[in-house]
Design an enzyme around this catalytic site. Structure first.
Site, PDB file in Angstrom:
ATOM      1  N   PRO A   2     -29.781  29.226 -23.314  1.00  0.00           N
ATOM      2  CA  PRO A   2     -30.014  30.214 -22.253  1.00  0.00           C
ATOM      3  C   PRO A   2     -29.696  31.634 -22.718  1.00  0.00           C
ATOM      4  CG  PRO A   2     -28.608  28.409 -21.495  1.00  0.00           C
ATOM      5  CD  PRO A   2     -28.749  28.267 -22.972  1.00  0.00           C
ATOM      6  N   GLU A   3     -30.560  32.553 -22.393  1.00  0.00           N
ATOM      7  CA  GLU A   3     -30.275  33.973 -22.606  1.00  0.00           C
ATOM      8  C   GLU A   3     -30.115  34.630 -21.245  1.00  0.00           C
ATOM      9  OE1 GLU A   3     -32.065  36.202 -25.662  1.00  0.00           O
ATOM     10  OE2 GLU A   3     -32.742  34.464 -26.786  1.00  0.00           O
TER      11      GLU A   3
END
Ligand SMILES: [Zn+2]
Length: 298
Positions: A2-3
């Site tokens: 996840p960013e």
């Protein structure tokens, strides 16, 4: 992995479920998912049970829920205020479920909440690869201590692009490394760095000190645009483990112009893009639009 956009999607999805809710019960199913909590599983459960939850907040990839008062514990503005801090790691998910809903694979922690206006809600922390976890941490001015060193991210309303551009221009290091430095600007991972550099026609190794203020500001604006686009699409995911709070997998790769496109034509000029080894990972660029800076070995 996840960013920022994925974490923001998780934050926004959690908000209606947890804000104002009271923690009725906590169940740690795998102690490895609370290893960042100093007191261990029993202390984690005790620290949360009975507390009310505030509005979920985020800085970069850090996500937390402020803890409100119980009858005998101080409120969020007290000197010893605390927050529930979530590290999503590589594969962490926060799943919002009705109590009694079928089990989710890799569920490590269950939070049983009473949400005013809705009733019982269950939040499950699921994490296949166990790099993530939950912890109750003290906060400093509302920010968990572990996130206090993290700079603001470009979509934060308080982000000061001019000041960050000036600091970027004091760096000798390549712009990509600078963009990934969470003490300068947070929330930018490999994917969105490649995308922003492609938009700005910059080689990853271009020293920050070679940018004019206008060029540095334009790069930060490109970062912002890339993140906004990803947010509008609900995040970009290249990891089958990542799903949003509703359990739906997110695949929004169609809007990427650089990342993952090694060997494919540059969407701007048609040249074959190249993926190069960079900082133990890869970096993808267009050899025509993003030329190597003069005098810089890469
Ligand atoms: Zn090109």
């Amino acid at each position: 992995m996840p960013e920022l956009p994925e974490v923001e999607v998780v934050r926004a999805g959690l908000a209606p479920a947890v804000t104002g809710a009271r923690v009725e019960g906590v169940e740690v199913l795998d102690a490895r998912s609370v290893r960042r909590h100093a007191g261990g599983p029993a202390d984690f459960e005790a620290a949360l049970t009975g507390r009310t939850l505030g509005v979920p907040a985020r800085r970069g990839k850090f996500l937390w829920v402020p803890l409100g008062p119980t009858r005998d514990a101080p409120g969020p503005d007290a000197p010893d205020a605390r927050a529930l801090l979530a590290h999503l790691g590589m594969s962490g998910q926060m799943l919002v479920r009705e109590p009694g809903a079928p089990a989710d694979r890799h569920t490590r922690i269950r939070l049983l909440l009473d949400q005013p206006g809705h009733g019982p809600v269950e939040v499950r922390f699921a994490d296949q690869r166990l790099f993530g976890g939950l912890a109750v941490r003290p906060t400093v001015e509302g920010v968990p201590d572990q996130a206090a060193h993290i700079a603001l991210d470009p979509i934060d309303p308080a982000f000061d692009a001019s000041a960050v551009a000036r600091r970027l221009r004091m760096r000798r290091q390549g712009v990509k490394a600078a963009l990934l430095d969470q003490t300068l600007v947070s929330g930018i991972g490999n994917i969105y760095a490649d995308e922003a550099l492609w938009r700005s026609r910059l080689h990853y190794a271009t020293p920050g000190e070679r940018l004019t203020q206008a060029r540095a500001l334009a790069l930060l604006a490109d970062v912002r645009d890339v993140l906004d686009l990803a947010l509008a699409e609900g995040g970009t995911s290249f990891d089958a483990q990542y799903v949003n709070v509703n359990g739906q997998a997110g695949y929004f790769a169609h809007s990427l112009n650089a990342y993952g496109r090694g060997g494919l034509p540059c969407p701007r000029c048609g040249a074959a893009m190249v993926r190069e080894a960079w900082a133990n990972r890869g970096s993808t660029r267009c050899p025509r639009c993003q030329r190597r800076p003069r005098g810089i070995a890469v």
